[in-house]
Design a protein around this motif. Structure first.
Motif, PDB file in Angstrom:
ATOM      1  N   TRP A  47       0.833  -1.197   0.000  1.00 22.34           N
ATOM      2  CA  TRP A  47       0.000   0.000   0.000  1.00 22.34           C
ATOM      3  C   TRP A  47       0.874   1.255   0.000  1.00 22.34           C
ATOM      4  CZ3 TRP A  47      -0.966   4.423   2.685  1.00 22.34           C
ATOM      5  CH2 TRP A  47      -2.124   5.112   2.325  1.00 22.34           C
ATOM      6  N   ILE A  48       1.849   1.311   0.911  1.00 26.52           N
ATOM      7  CA  ILE A  48       2.723   2.484   0.996  1.00 26.52           C
ATOM      8  C   ILE A  48       3.550   2.631  -0.274  1.00 26.52           C
ATOM      9  CG2 ILE A  48       4.734   3.459   2.198  1.00 26.52           C
ATOM     10  CD1 ILE A  48       3.582   2.212   4.796  1.00 26.52           C
ATOM     11  N   ASN A  49       4.125   1.539  -0.733  1.00 23.26           N
ATOM     12  CA  ASN A  49       5.020   1.583  -1.888  1.00 23.26           C
ATOM     13  C   ASN A  49       4.287   1.899  -3.192  1.00 23.26           C
ATOM     14  OD1 ASN A  49       6.548  -0.330  -4.180  1.00 23.26           O
ATOM     15  ND2 ASN A  49       7.892   0.974  -2.933  1.00 23.26           N
ATOM     16  N   SER A  50       2.997   1.646  -3.247  1.00 21.30           N
ATOM     17  CA  SER A  50       2.260   1.872  -4.493  1.00 21.30           C
ATOM     18  C   SER A  50       1.693   3.288  -4.617  1.00 21.30           C
ATOM     19  CB  SER A  50       1.119   0.862  -4.619  1.00 21.30           C
ATOM     20  OG  SER A  50       0.136   1.116  -3.630  1.00 21.30           O
TER      21      SER A  50
ATOM     22  N   ARG B  32      15.785  -7.738   1.081  1.00 18.75           N
ATOM     23  CA  ARG B  32      15.010  -6.511   0.905  1.00 18.75           C
ATOM     24  C   ARG B  32      13.794  -6.776   0.017  1.00 18.75           C
ATOM     25  NH1 ARG B  32      17.461  -2.048   2.958  1.00 18.75           N
ATOM     26  NH2 ARG B  32      19.615  -2.349   3.551  1.00 18.75           N
ATOM     27  N   PRO B  33      12.702  -6.032   0.248  1.00 19.43           N
ATOM     28  CA  PRO B  33      11.474  -6.286  -0.518  1.00 19.43           C
ATOM     29  C   PRO B  33      11.647  -6.125  -2.025  1.00 19.43           C
ATOM     30  CG  PRO B  33      11.197  -4.391   0.957  1.00 19.43           C
ATOM     31  CD  PRO B  33      12.522  -4.995   1.252  1.00 19.43           C
ATOM     32  N   PHE B  34      12.463  -5.181  -2.471  1.00 19.83           N
ATOM     33  CA  PHE B  34      12.616  -4.994  -3.914  1.00 19.83           C
ATOM     34  C   PHE B  34      13.355  -6.153  -4.567  1.00 19.83           C
ATOM     35  CE2 PHE B  34      16.499  -2.849  -2.460  1.00 19.83           C
ATOM     36  CZ  PHE B  34      17.452  -3.245  -3.399  1.00 19.83           C
ATOM     37  N   LEU B  35      13.977  -7.009  -3.765  1.00 24.18           N
ATOM     38  CA  LEU B  35      14.644  -8.192  -4.301  1.00 24.18           C
ATOM     39  C   LEU B  35      13.751  -9.429  -4.280  1.00 24.18           C
ATOM     40  CD1 LEU B  35      18.168  -7.758  -2.660  1.00 24.18           C
ATOM     41  CD2 LEU B  35      17.536  -7.340  -5.055  1.00 24.18           C
ATOM     42  N   THR B  36      12.723  -9.420  -3.444  1.00 28.48           N
ATOM     43  CA  THR B  36      11.903 -10.626  -3.266  1.00 28.48           C
ATOM     44  C   THR B  36      10.469 -10.499  -3.760  1.00 28.48           C
ATOM     45  OG1 THR B  36      11.342  -9.968  -1.008  1.00 28.48           O
ATOM     46  CG2 THR B  36      13.272 -11.378  -1.282  1.00 28.48           C
ATOM     47  N   LEU B  37       9.963  -9.298  -3.887  1.00 28.62           N
ATOM     48  CA  LEU B  37       8.566  -9.102  -4.301  1.00 28.62           C
ATOM     49  C   LEU B  37       8.511  -8.556  -5.725  1.00 28.62           C
ATOM     50  CD1 LEU B  37       7.094  -7.339  -1.116  1.00 28.62           C
ATOM     51  CD2 LEU B  37       6.938  -9.765  -1.713  1.00 28.62           C
TER      52      LEU B  37
ATOM     53  N   GLY C 154       6.849  -6.229  -8.638  1.00 31.31           N
ATOM     54  CA  GLY C 154       6.114  -4.977  -8.747  1.00 31.31           C
ATOM     55  C   GLY C 154       6.477  -3.907  -7.747  1.00 31.31           C
ATOM     56  N   VAL C 155       7.619  -4.022  -7.069  1.00 30.94           N
ATOM     57  CA  VAL C 155       8.018  -2.982  -6.121  1.00 30.94           C
ATOM     58  C   VAL C 155       8.451  -1.754  -6.895  1.00 30.94           C
ATOM     59  CG1 VAL C 155       9.687  -2.351  -4.336  1.00 30.94           C
ATOM     60  CG2 VAL C 155       8.685  -4.645  -4.352  1.00 30.94           C
ATOM     61  N   ARG C 156       7.915  -0.630  -6.519  1.00 29.16           N
ATOM     62  CA  ARG C 156       8.250   0.622  -7.191  1.00 29.16           C
ATOM     63  C   ARG C 156       9.498   1.204  -6.554  1.00 29.16           C
ATOM     64  NH1 ARG C 156       6.562   6.107  -7.743  1.00 29.16           N
ATOM     65  NH2 ARG C 156       6.851   6.669  -9.917  1.00 29.16           N
ATOM     66  N   LEU C 157      10.499   1.454  -7.387  1.00 27.84           N
ATOM     67  CA  LEU C 157      11.759   2.033  -6.946  1.00 27.84           C
ATOM     68  C   LEU C 157      12.000   3.345  -7.669  1.00 27.84           C
ATOM     69  CD1 LEU C 157      14.019  -1.143  -7.160  1.00 27.84           C
ATOM     70  CD2 LEU C 157      13.175  -0.076  -5.074  1.00 27.84           C
TER      71      LEU C 157
ATOM     72  N   LEU D 141      10.258   3.900  -0.489  1.00 28.12           N
ATOM     73  CA  LEU D 141      11.302   3.704  -1.493  1.00 28.12           C
ATOM     74  C   LEU D 141      11.564   2.236  -1.829  1.00 28.12           C
ATOM     75  CD1 LEU D 141      13.799   6.422  -0.263  1.00 28.12           C
ATOM     76  CD2 LEU D 141      12.308   6.542  -2.274  1.00 28.12           C
ATOM     77  N   GLY D 142      10.888   1.319  -1.137  1.00 21.73           N
ATOM     78  CA  GLY D 142      11.030  -0.105  -1.444  1.00 21.73           C
ATOM     79  C   GLY D 142      12.218  -0.780  -0.790  1.00 21.73           C
ATOM     80  N   MET D 143      12.853  -0.110   0.169  1.00 29.19           N
ATOM     81  CA  MET D 143      14.052  -0.643   0.812  1.00 29.19           C
ATOM     82  C   MET D 143      13.749  -1.574   1.982  1.00 29.19           C
ATOM     83  SD  MET D 143      16.623   0.597  -0.808  1.00 29.19           S
ATOM     84  CE  MET D 143      15.886   0.936  -2.391  1.00 29.19           C
ATOM     85  N   HIS D 144      12.611  -1.341   2.663  1.00 24.41           N
ATOM     86  CA  HIS D 144      12.296  -2.099   3.875  1.00 24.41           C
ATOM     87  C   HIS D 144      10.808  -2.423   3.964  1.00 24.41           C
ATOM     88  CE1 HIS D 144      16.133  -1.795   5.929  1.00 24.41           C
ATOM     89  NE2 HIS D 144      16.204  -0.539   5.539  1.00 24.41           N
ATOM     90  N   TYR D 145      10.530  -3.511   4.654  1.00 24.38           N
ATOM     91  CA  TYR D 145       9.171  -3.825   5.082  1.00 24.38           C
ATOM     92  C   TYR D 145       8.865  -2.969   6.314  1.00 24.38           C
ATOM     93  CZ  TYR D 145       9.643  -8.035   2.220  1.00 24.38           C
ATOM     94  OH  TYR D 145       9.832  -8.904   1.182  1.00 24.38           O
ATOM     95  N   PRO D 146       7.587  -2.720   6.601  1.00 26.57           N
ATOM     96  CA  PRO D 146       7.251  -1.955   7.810  1.00 26.57           C
ATOM     97  C   PRO D 146       7.821  -2.576   9.090  1.00 26.57           C
ATOM     98  CG  PRO D 146       5.342  -2.080   6.379  1.00 26.57           C
ATOM     99  CD  PRO D 146       6.393  -2.977   5.774  1.00 26.57           C
ATOM    100  N   SER D 147       7.825  -3.895   9.188  1.00 28.28           N
ATOM    101  CA  SER D 147       8.362  -4.537  10.403  1.00 28.28           C
ATOM    102  C   SER D 147       9.859  -4.300  10.546  1.00 28.28           C
ATOM    103  CB  SER D 147       8.050  -6.030  10.418  1.00 28.28           C
ATOM    104  OG  SER D 147       8.634  -6.677   9.302  1.00 28.28           O
ATOM    105  N   ASP D 148      10.578  -4.141   9.440  1.00 31.87           N
ATOM    106  CA  ASP D 148      12.002  -3.795   9.510  1.00 31.87           C
ATOM    107  C   ASP D 148      12.173  -2.441  10.189  1.00 31.87           C
ATOM    108  OD1 ASP D 148      12.392  -6.050   7.863  1.00 31.87           O
ATOM    109  OD2 ASP D 148      12.671  -4.841   6.053  1.00 31.87           O
TER     110      ASP D 148
END
Length: 178
Positions: free
Chosen positions: A8-11, A79-84, A86-89, A145-152
């Motif tokens: 939600w945040i990243n989109s 990092r999320p941009f490496l595993t998910l 459609g991550v917007r960077l 920015l797609g660098m971290h999950y919220p829990s991170d």
């Protein structure tokens, strides 16, 4: 739920927010904003500024060392941009290359920001709200920015608070011995 909040945040991007979030995140690279604030505190208040700057340096060292040498290798979360998908960077940022080879959990930006703000806010109570807003902005930017999950980020904030508390106590103790 972590991934849903991340998505939600990243989109929700727009050009103005892209600049704001990149700027907020970049200001905390290498603890630059916190070191500048600490140096200003020292310059403006030589009596207590030395104690504050010393506490700030302890807090930042504690946060960086505990995150980078202990927690990140122990958890080893990508990092999320490496595993998910459609991550917007925001492409072509210098830090993107660096972050491809580092772990995600916990967020070092969040840990350092919270640790620094804890020490600075304890000394300058009138700055607590602006410091908290800056920590919140840095934390939000890391997800945006797609660098971290919220829990991170939440884990980084917790580590940072502990480091800030310990550093403030250590700086006070050292000042009392002088």
């Amino acid at each position: 739920m972590d991934i849903a909040i991340f998505r939600w945040i990243n989109s929700h991007h727009c050009r103005a927010l892209d600049y704001l979030m990149w700027g907020a995140s970049s200001s905390a690279d290498f603890n630059l904003i916190w070191l500048l604030i600490g140096l200003a505190a020292w310059a403006l208040d030589r009596d207590k500024g030395k104690e504050t700057l010393f506490g700030l340096l302890i807090a930042l060292a504690c946060a960086c060392l505990s995150v980078d040498l202990l927690f990140k290798p122990l958890v080893a979360r990508a990092r999320p941009f490496l595993t998910l998908d459609g991550v917007r960077l925001i492409h072509n940022t210098p830090s993107l290359k660096v972050f491809r080879s580092t772990w995600s959990f916990p967020s070092g930006h969040c840990a350092s920001s919270m640790a620094a703000a804890w020490v600075l806010g304890a000394r300058f109570s009138k700055l607590m709200v602006p410091l908290a807003l800056l920590v919140g902005l840095v934390s939000y930017s890391r997800v945006y920015l797609g660098m971290h999950y919220p829990s991170d980020c939440l884990a980084g904030l917790a580590v940072g608070a502990l480091c800030g508390i310990a550093a403030r106590a250590a700086a006070r103790e050292a000042a009392a011995r002088d």
